[in-house]
Scaffold this motif. Structure first.
Motif, PDB file in Angstrom:
ATOM      1  N   MET A   1       0.580  -1.275  -0.166  1.00 38.19           N
ATOM      2  CA  MET A   1       0.107   0.116   0.032  1.00 38.19           C
ATOM      3  C   MET A   1       1.019   1.154   0.475  1.00 38.19           C
ATOM      4  O   MET A   1       1.669   1.341   0.993  1.00 38.19           O
ATOM      5  N   LYS A   2       0.135   2.192  -1.108  1.00 44.13           N
ATOM      6  CA  LYS A   2       1.181   2.871  -0.497  1.00 44.13           C
ATOM      7  C   LYS A   2       0.671   4.603   0.025  1.00 44.13           C
ATOM      8  O   LYS A   2       0.053   3.761   0.945  1.00 44.13           O
ATOM      9  N   ARG A   3       2.247   4.857  -0.101  1.00 39.81           N
ATOM     10  CA  ARG A   3       1.855   5.621   1.795  1.00 39.81           C
ATOM     11  C   ARG A   3       0.617   6.794   1.660  1.00 39.81           C
ATOM     12  O   ARG A   3       0.085   6.860   3.262  1.00 39.81           O
ATOM     13  N   LEU A   4       0.442   7.592   0.891  1.00 43.38           N
ATOM     14  CA  LEU A   4      -0.706   8.154   1.081  1.00 43.38           C
ATOM     15  C   LEU A   4      -1.893   7.848   1.331  1.00 43.38           C
ATOM     16  O   LEU A   4      -2.826   7.631   2.271  1.00 43.38           O
ATOM     17  N   GLN A  21      -4.755   1.596  18.839  1.00 45.83           N
ATOM     18  CA  GLN A  21      -3.600   1.393  19.635  1.00 45.83           C
ATOM     19  C   GLN A  21      -2.377   1.197  18.166  1.00 45.83           C
ATOM     20  O   GLN A  21      -2.576   0.817  16.966  1.00 45.83           O
ATOM     21  N   ALA A  22      -1.514   1.810  18.276  1.00 45.35           N
ATOM     22  CA  ALA A  22      -0.614   1.750  17.005  1.00 45.35           C
ATOM     23  C   ALA A  22       0.194   0.192  16.721  1.00 45.35           C
ATOM     24  O   ALA A  22       0.036   0.213  14.736  1.00 45.35           O
ATOM     25  N   SER A  23       0.150  -0.526  17.546  1.00 49.41           N
ATOM     26  CA  SER A  23       0.285  -2.133  17.395  1.00 49.41           C
ATOM     27  C   SER A  23      -1.130  -2.570  16.297  1.00 49.41           C
ATOM     28  O   SER A  23      -0.690  -3.786  15.432  1.00 49.41           O
ATOM     29  N   GLU A  24      -2.114  -2.332  16.337  1.00 54.42           N
ATOM     30  CA  GLU A  24      -3.260  -2.610  16.098  1.00 54.42           C
ATOM     31  C   GLU A  24      -3.362  -2.124  14.190  1.00 54.42           C
ATOM     32  O   GLU A  24      -3.587  -2.884  13.352  1.00 54.42           O
ATOM     33  N   LEU A  25      -2.816  -0.531  14.201  1.00 50.75           N
ATOM     34  CA  LEU A  25      -2.606  -0.334  12.846  1.00 50.75           C
ATOM     35  C   LEU A  25      -1.293  -0.600  11.824  1.00 50.75           C
ATOM     36  O   LEU A  25      -1.084  -1.220  10.564  1.00 50.75           O
ATOM     37  N   ALA A  26       0.050  -1.343  12.824  1.00 51.83           N
ATOM     38  CA  ALA A  26       0.920  -1.902  12.214  1.00 51.83           C
ATOM     39  C   ALA A  26      -0.130  -2.855  11.921  1.00 51.83           C
ATOM     40  O   ALA A  26       1.125  -3.680  10.330  1.00 51.83           O
ATOM     41  N   ASN A  27      -0.622  -4.029  12.565  1.00 44.49           N
ATOM     42  CA  ASN A  27      -0.916  -5.424  12.064  1.00 44.49           C
ATOM     43  C   ASN A  27      -1.890  -4.850  10.521  1.00 44.49           C
ATOM     44  O   ASN A  27      -1.818  -5.564   9.564  1.00 44.49           O
ATOM     45  N   LYS A  28      -2.755  -4.169  10.403  1.00 46.44           N
ATOM     46  CA  LYS A  28      -3.748  -3.764   9.813  1.00 46.44           C
ATOM     47  C   LYS A  28      -2.678  -3.595   8.606  1.00 46.44           C
ATOM     48  O   LYS A  28      -3.314  -4.330   7.597  1.00 46.44           O
ATOM     49  N   PHE A  29      -1.602  -2.843   8.411  1.00 45.12           N
ATOM     50  CA  PHE A  29      -0.867  -2.699   7.344  1.00 45.12           C
ATOM     51  C   PHE A  29       0.516  -3.585   6.906  1.00 45.12           C
ATOM     52  O   PHE A  29       0.852  -2.707   6.102  1.00 45.12           O
ATOM     53  N   ASP A  30       0.678  -4.385   8.077  1.00 46.20           N
ATOM     54  CA  ASP A  30       1.739  -5.087   7.618  1.00 46.20           C
ATOM     55  C   ASP A  30       3.610  -4.257   7.610  1.00 46.20           C
ATOM     56  O   ASP A  30       4.110  -4.055   6.380  1.00 46.20           O
ATOM     57  N   VAL A  31       2.924  -2.814   8.415  1.00 48.64           N
ATOM     58  CA  VAL A  31       4.356  -2.400   8.668  1.00 48.64           C
ATOM     59  C   VAL A  31       4.741  -2.297   9.897  1.00 48.64           C
ATOM     60  O   VAL A  31       4.517  -2.996  10.555  1.00 48.64           O
ATOM     61  N   TYR A  37       4.528   5.540  13.424  1.00 51.50           N
ATOM     62  CA  TYR A  37       5.095   6.354  14.307  1.00 51.50           C
ATOM     63  C   TYR A  37       5.245   6.845  13.683  1.00 51.50           C
ATOM     64  O   TYR A  37       5.136   8.484  14.167  1.00 51.50           O
ATOM     65  N   ARG A  38       6.064   7.140  12.567  1.00 52.42           N
ATOM     66  CA  ARG A  38       6.414   7.973  11.221  1.00 52.42           C
ATOM     67  C   ARG A  38       5.016   9.045  11.079  1.00 52.42           C
ATOM     68  O   ARG A  38       5.368  10.113  10.245  1.00 52.42           O
ATOM     69  N   ASP A  39       4.781   7.690  10.200  1.00 50.76           N
ATOM     70  CA  ASP A  39       3.114   8.199   9.635  1.00 50.76           C
ATOM     71  C   ASP A  39       2.065   9.428  10.939  1.00 50.76           C
ATOM     72  O   ASP A  39       1.479  10.082  10.079  1.00 50.76           O
ATOM     73  N   MET A  40       1.645   9.293  11.714  1.00 58.45           N
ATOM     74  CA  MET A  40       1.279   9.913  13.088  1.00 58.45           C
ATOM     75  C   MET A  40       1.872  10.982  12.936  1.00 58.45           C
ATOM     76  O   MET A  40       1.105  11.957  12.967  1.00 58.45           O
ATOM     77  N   GLN A  41       3.623  11.077  12.951  1.00 53.84           N
ATOM     78  CA  GLN A  41       3.742  12.100  13.292  1.00 53.84           C
ATOM     79  C   GLN A  41       4.265  13.388  11.583  1.00 53.84           C
ATOM     80  O   GLN A  41       3.854  14.424  12.015  1.00 53.84           O
ATOM     81  N   ALA A  42       3.771  12.452  10.310  1.00 58.32           N
ATOM     82  CA  ALA A  42       2.787  13.078   9.504  1.00 58.32           C
ATOM     83  C   ALA A  42       1.408  14.027   8.940  1.00 58.32           C
ATOM     84  O   ALA A  42       1.854  15.096   8.765  1.00 58.32           O
ATOM     85  N   LEU A  43       1.084  12.762  10.172  1.00 58.29           N
ATOM     86  CA  LEU A  43      -0.637  13.464  10.062  1.00 58.29           C
ATOM     87  C   LEU A  43      -0.409  15.089  11.090  1.00 58.29           C
ATOM     88  O   LEU A  43      -0.965  15.476  10.467  1.00 58.29           O
ATOM     89  N   THR A  44       0.289  14.526  11.958  1.00 57.71           N
ATOM     90  CA  THR A  44       0.117  15.881  12.888  1.00 57.71           C
ATOM     91  C   THR A  44       1.451  17.154  12.289  1.00 57.71           C
ATOM     92  O   THR A  44       0.755  17.943  12.158  1.00 57.71           O
ATOM     93  N   ASP A  45       1.852  16.915  11.480  1.00 60.25           N
ATOM     94  CA  ASP A  45       2.607  17.910  11.303  1.00 60.25           C
ATOM     95  C   ASP A  45       1.640  18.770   9.731  1.00 60.25           C
ATOM     96  O   ASP A  45       1.731  19.847  10.131  1.00 60.25           O
ATOM     97  N   ALA A  46       0.656  18.045   9.340  1.00 62.29           N
ATOM     98  CA  ALA A  46      -0.152  17.745   8.545  1.00 62.29           C
ATOM     99  C   ALA A  46      -1.152  19.100   9.139  1.00 62.29           C
ATOM    100  O   ALA A  46      -2.138  19.545   8.263  1.00 62.29           O
TER     101      ALA A  46
END
Length: 233
Positions: A1-4, A21-31, A37-46
């Motif tokens: 899945m692309k990052r966007l 939970q971060a672990s739930e998202l990691a399992n869902k998207f297989d990352v 954590y980086r994705d959350m920071q990117a959303l916060t920065d946006a």
């Protein structure tokens, strides 16, 4: 899945639940957790107002929402009920795609509506008979029908013979807890029906086929005519 796409899906997930939970998202998207954590920071920065609680998870600050899509409570209830029915079918790809759609519906509901939907979710039951050979190809087949894309399938016939086919998918129908693909088979040079639970591998080719004058009504009329002809001969 692309990052966007993942960032958008994370945002929808955050809106569909109070805390994620971060672990739930990691399992869902297989990352990895680090990626989340980086994705959350990117959303916060946006500018997305995301809160975090140690040991609990992430949440959206009250007042933030995606562009609204309005659903009445009855419409949301109908979609939830449909999801329960879909869970009883034997194709996992359909179940997965519908669950993704339901999450998007829940994401735009008011908090009071979400609470009511949670109650209904716990009080609807559908009997799910486990399929001996579940399929996972309906989503690809549906896309190929609308794209007019040739599919390559590995298929096992009733006689347990294995064959490889190039097919032009034209329609699908559901019967006896099984999805059936109607397609023009290039090997047999005629219309054929393929049970999705006997498709072991499916590949989308780069080849497109020409639009055929095909309707399910014409197909079934033709099949009924052939059946009557064989009976009378």
């Amino acid at each position: 899945m692309k990052r966007l796409h993942r960032l958008t899906a994370i945002l929808v997930k955050l809106q569909s639940k109070k805390v994620v939970q971060a672990s739930e998202l990691a399992n869902k998207f297989d990352v990895s957790l680090r990626t989340i954590y980086r994705d959350m920071q990117a959303l916060t920065d946006a500018g997305v107002p995301i809160g975090a609680e140690a040991g609990t998870g992430y949440y959206l600050v009250d007042g933030y929402s995606l562009p609204p899509v309005m659903f009445t409570e009855k419409e949301a209830n109908a979609l939830l009920t449909a999801s329960k029915i879909i869970e009883t079918n034997n194709d996992q790809s359909l179940i997965n795609e519908y669950h993704e759609a339901i999450e998007k519906v829940i994401a735009v509901l008011k908090t009071s509506q979400k609470k009511k939907l949670e109650i209904l979710d716990q009080r609807i039951f559908t009997y799910n008979r486990n399929a001996k050979h579940p399929s996972n190809s309906l989503s690809i087949i549906q896309q190929a029908i609308t794209d007019l894309r040739v599919l390559e399938i590995q298929y096992t016939k009733v006689t347990n013979e294995f064959s490889k086919r190039l097919v032009e998918p034209l329609g699908v129908y559901f019967t006896n807890n099984t999805w059936i693909m109607i397609a023009y088979c290039r090997l047999r040079k005629d219309y054929r029906e393929f049970r999705t639970d006997r498709i072991h591998k499916i590949l989308e080719t780069q080849e497109l086929f020409q639009t055929q004058q095909f309707t399910l009504e014409d197909y079934y009329n033709r099949r009924a005519h052939l059946y009557r002809t064989n009976i009378s001969s």
